[in-house]
Design an enzyme around this catalytic site. Structure first.
Site, PDB file in Angstrom:
ATOM      1  N   ASP A 101       0.867  -1.174   0.000  1.00 45.41           N
ATOM      2  CA  ASP A 101       0.000   0.000   0.000  1.00 45.41           C
ATOM      3  C   ASP A 101       0.905   1.224   0.000  1.00 45.41           C
ATOM      4  O   ASP A 101       2.054   1.186   0.442  1.00 45.41           O
ATOM      5  CB  ASP A 101      -0.971  -0.020   1.194  1.00 45.41           C
ATOM      6  CG  ASP A 101      -2.202   0.847   0.924  1.00 45.41           C
ATOM      7  OD1 ASP A 101      -2.196   1.604  -0.072  1.00 45.41           O
ATOM      8  OD2 ASP A 101      -3.153   0.790   1.711  1.00 45.41           O
ATOM      9  N   ASP A 281      -7.807  -7.141   1.895  1.00 51.61           N
ATOM     10  CA  ASP A 281      -6.764  -7.161   2.921  1.00 51.61           C
ATOM     11  C   ASP A 281      -7.331  -6.530   4.170  1.00 51.61           C
ATOM     12  O   ASP A 281      -8.257  -5.714   4.092  1.00 51.61           O
ATOM     13  CB  ASP A 281      -5.552  -6.327   2.485  1.00 51.61           C
ATOM     14  CG  ASP A 281      -5.822  -4.842   2.652  1.00 51.61           C
ATOM     15  OD1 ASP A 281      -6.544  -4.287   1.806  1.00 51.61           O
ATOM     16  OD2 ASP A 281      -5.374  -4.247   3.648  1.00 51.61           O
ATOM     17  N   CYS A 319     -10.533 -27.830  11.962  1.00 50.79           N
ATOM     18  CA  CYS A 319      -9.638 -26.874  11.288  1.00 50.79           C
ATOM     19  C   CYS A 319      -8.378 -27.597  10.811  1.00 50.79           C
ATOM     20  O   CYS A 319      -7.841 -28.457  11.507  1.00 50.79           O
ATOM     21  CB  CYS A 319      -9.266 -25.742  12.241  1.00 50.79           C
ATOM     22  SG  CYS A 319      -8.008 -24.624  11.573  1.00 50.79           S
ATOM     23  N   CYS A 321      -5.414 -26.113  10.180  1.00 48.78           N
ATOM     24  CA  CYS A 321      -4.178 -25.359  10.412  1.00 48.78           C
ATOM     25  C   CYS A 321      -3.211 -26.187  11.263  1.00 48.78           C
ATOM     26  O   CYS A 321      -3.619 -27.136  11.935  1.00 48.78           O
ATOM     27  CB  CYS A 321      -4.458 -24.002  11.047  1.00 48.78           C
ATOM     28  SG  CYS A 321      -4.532 -23.961  12.850  1.00 48.78           S
ATOM     29  N   CYS A 324      -4.248 -26.638  15.045  1.00 41.49           N
ATOM     30  CA  CYS A 324      -5.424 -27.445  15.385  1.00 41.49           C
ATOM     31  C   CYS A 324      -5.280 -28.915  14.995  1.00 41.49           C
ATOM     32  O   CYS A 324      -5.852 -29.788  15.646  1.00 41.49           O
ATOM     33  CB  CYS A 324      -6.674 -26.873  14.704  1.00 41.49           C
ATOM     34  SG  CYS A 324      -7.117 -25.228  15.305  1.00 41.49           S
ATOM     35  N   HIS A 355      -3.626 -19.667  13.190  1.00 41.00           N
ATOM     36  CA  HIS A 355      -4.986 -20.194  13.021  1.00 41.00           C
ATOM     37  C   HIS A 355      -5.870 -19.206  12.243  1.00 41.00           C
ATOM     38  O   HIS A 355      -6.572 -19.593  11.306  1.00 41.00           O
ATOM     39  CB  HIS A 355      -5.620 -20.517  14.381  1.00 41.00           C
ATOM     40  CG  HIS A 355      -7.083 -20.791  14.270  1.00 41.00           C
ATOM     41  ND1 HIS A 355      -7.589 -22.021  13.918  1.00 41.00           N
ATOM     42  CD2 HIS A 355      -8.161 -19.955  14.393  1.00 41.00           C
ATOM     43  CE1 HIS A 355      -8.915 -21.943  13.853  1.00 41.00           C
ATOM     44  NE2 HIS A 355      -9.281 -20.699  14.134  1.00 41.00           N
TER      45      HIS A 355
HETATM   46  N1  GUN Z   1      -6.727   0.807   2.836  1.00 40.64           N
HETATM   47  C1  GUN Z   1      -8.061   0.792   3.066  1.00 40.64           C
HETATM   48  N2  GUN Z   1      -8.696   1.740   2.327  1.00 40.64           N
HETATM   49  C2  GUN Z   1      -7.728   2.373   1.618  1.00 40.64           C
HETATM   50  C3  GUN Z   1      -7.760   3.450   0.668  1.00 40.64           C
HETATM   51  O1  GUN Z   1      -8.808   4.024   0.336  1.00 40.64           O
HETATM   52  N3  GUN Z   1      -6.548   3.825   0.140  1.00 40.64           N
HETATM   53  C4  GUN Z   1      -5.382   3.210   0.489  1.00 40.64           C
HETATM   54  N4  GUN Z   1      -4.241   3.628  -0.081  1.00 40.64           N
HETATM   55  N5  GUN Z   1      -5.333   2.199   1.368  1.00 40.64           N
HETATM   56  C5  GUN Z   1      -6.497   1.797   1.922  1.00 40.64           C
HETATM   57 ZN    ZN Z   2      -6.808 -23.882  13.454  1.00 40.69          ZN
END
Ligand code: GUN
Ligand code: ZN
Length: 392
Positions: A101, A281, A319, A321, A324, A355
């Site tokens: 990011d 994410d 699970c 993993c 577990c 986990h």
């Molecule tokens: N992570 C969650 N939302 C955003 C976003 O709008 N821009 C960026 N760069 N990272 C994020």
């Molecule tokens: Zn697990």
């Protein structure tokens, strides 16, 4: 015959299957560090580590694409070290893919926790006051790209002007959206390695659907190899969230990956995949592990609570993993053990991190299989039945 593959210099995207009743898709994304099966959840290793788990343990969860932050790596270890070692893959011993990011998310986080005075924005870029010593750092689109080129990430994000969606100021929202388009142009111009690193745009525009459409149109004209939807998860209502994601996915081309940023609750992942998104994410699964919480198909378990002190079952029955599992190299740890260590030892945080990441990776794998076998609607029904049946 219409092709189902689109190749860019550093990426190829193949549509494998579509759900016949929702907008869900299964696809294969090939990046410089290997194949990634979509839909995917990417765990966040802010400082190039998943706080306590090793790259090898991360690999064992099935993760093939993890996320680092440009701003944090730019501060530490810093650009010179990254250039000397030859990038963040080598620095952290990770042979699979990395997404970075841009730094825009740091500003978003400061807004959410009302630390806005620590992050100031101008047309030039974002100025952060270092939380360590208060010294200012100006992150421009050019500087963000230069850092991400040194990191060598397989997917780089543009620097964007992020406003949390609950912001009521429409004029400021428009300014942020338009500035994000201008900053994409600066990022494209500054990108030194387009043949080995992919730059994704980020659609902004808050909860205003027309502004989102306008932003989509402008971003799509720049033809990046993948597209992100940003500015969400700022506490907006679920129906607003769904409307924004659907409005964007409606306009996006079929043969490019679609990434909704900052999303990670299991129920949000399932709904967003149904709306046609492919990548996600969030820090939540790993952060909540460090607070002693286990994600399971019946909801989140607070392992620190006294009821687990003499519970000798696994963290989650069934699970797969390594914590577990009881077969082969599985550790077969009990809830009682994790509970016992939860407040004083880091071992519980490590076990729960493994986990939880495994849970998220496996959830996405199960969704993918159900899309390929065209039984995704039945998967959704069972997922929500499991989630709510055991809730007190
Ligand atoms: N992570 C969650 N939302 C955003 C976003 O709008 N821009 C960026 N760069 N990272 C994020
Ligand atoms: Zn697990």
């Amino acid at each position: 015959m219409a092709s189902n593959i689109l190749s860019s210099p550093a990426l190829s995207f193949e549509l494998v299957a579509r759900c016949s009743t929702t907008r869900a898709r299964a696809s294969n994304l090939t990046l410089p560090h290997g194949l990634v099966r979509l839909p995917i959840f990417m765990p966040v290793a802010t400082q190039a580590s998943l706080k306590g788990i090793t790259p090898q343990q991360l690999e064992e969860t099935g993760c093939r694409l993890s996320l680092n932050n440009t701003y944090h790596l730019g501060l530490k270890p810093g650009q010179e070290v990254l250039d000397v070692v030859g990038g963040a893959h080598k620095f952290q011993g990770w042979s699979h893919n990395l997404l970075t990011d841009s730094g825009g998310q740091v500003r978003r986080r400061f807004q959410m926790v009302s630390l806005l005075k620590l992050a100031k924005i101008t047309e030039e870029g974002v100025t952060f006051l270092s939380p360590h010593d208060g010294s200012p750092m100006l992150l421009t689109p050019e500087h963000s790209m230069s850092l991400q080129n040194s990191i060598g990430s397989d997917i780089m994000m543009q620097l964007d002007d992020v406003l949390v969606t609950t912001s009521p100021d429409k004029a400021r929202m428009r300014e942020a959206m338009e500035r994000s388009v201008r900053w994409l142009d600066r990022c494209i111009a500054a990108h030194k390695n387009p043949s080995t690193q992919n730059l994704f745009c980020i659609i902004q525009g808050g909860l205003d659907l027309d502004m989102r459409r306008e932003c989509c149109k402008a971003m799509l004209a720049r033809d990046t190899p993948g597209i992100a939807i940003g500015g969400l998860s700022g506490g907006e209502a679920k129906d607003d969230y769904c409307r924004v994601v659907k409005t964007c996915t409606d306009m996006l081309p079929d043969l490019k990956p679609r990434y909704v940023m900052g999303i990670g609750y299991p129920e949000d992942l399932v709904v967003s995949v149904a709306l046609g998104a492919d990548m996600f994410d969030c820090v939540w699964p790993t952060r909540t592990a460090r607070f002693g919480n286990a994600i399971t198909k019946h909801g989140v378990l607070k392992i620190r609570s006294v009821q687990f002190a003499s519970d000798f079952g696994p963290i989650e029955q069934g699970c797969g993993c390594m914590c577990c599992r009881t077969d082969g190299d599985g550790m077969g740890v009990t809830r009682a053990y994790v509970h016992h260590n939860a407040s004083k030892e880091t071992v519980s945080a490590h076990l729960l991190t493994i986990h939880n990441v495994w849970y998220q990776v496996n959830l996405m794998r199960e969704m993918r299989e159900s899309i390929i076998e065209d039984r995704f609607p039945a998967f959704i029904r069972r997922f929500f039945a499991n989630l709510y049946e055991h809730k007190a």
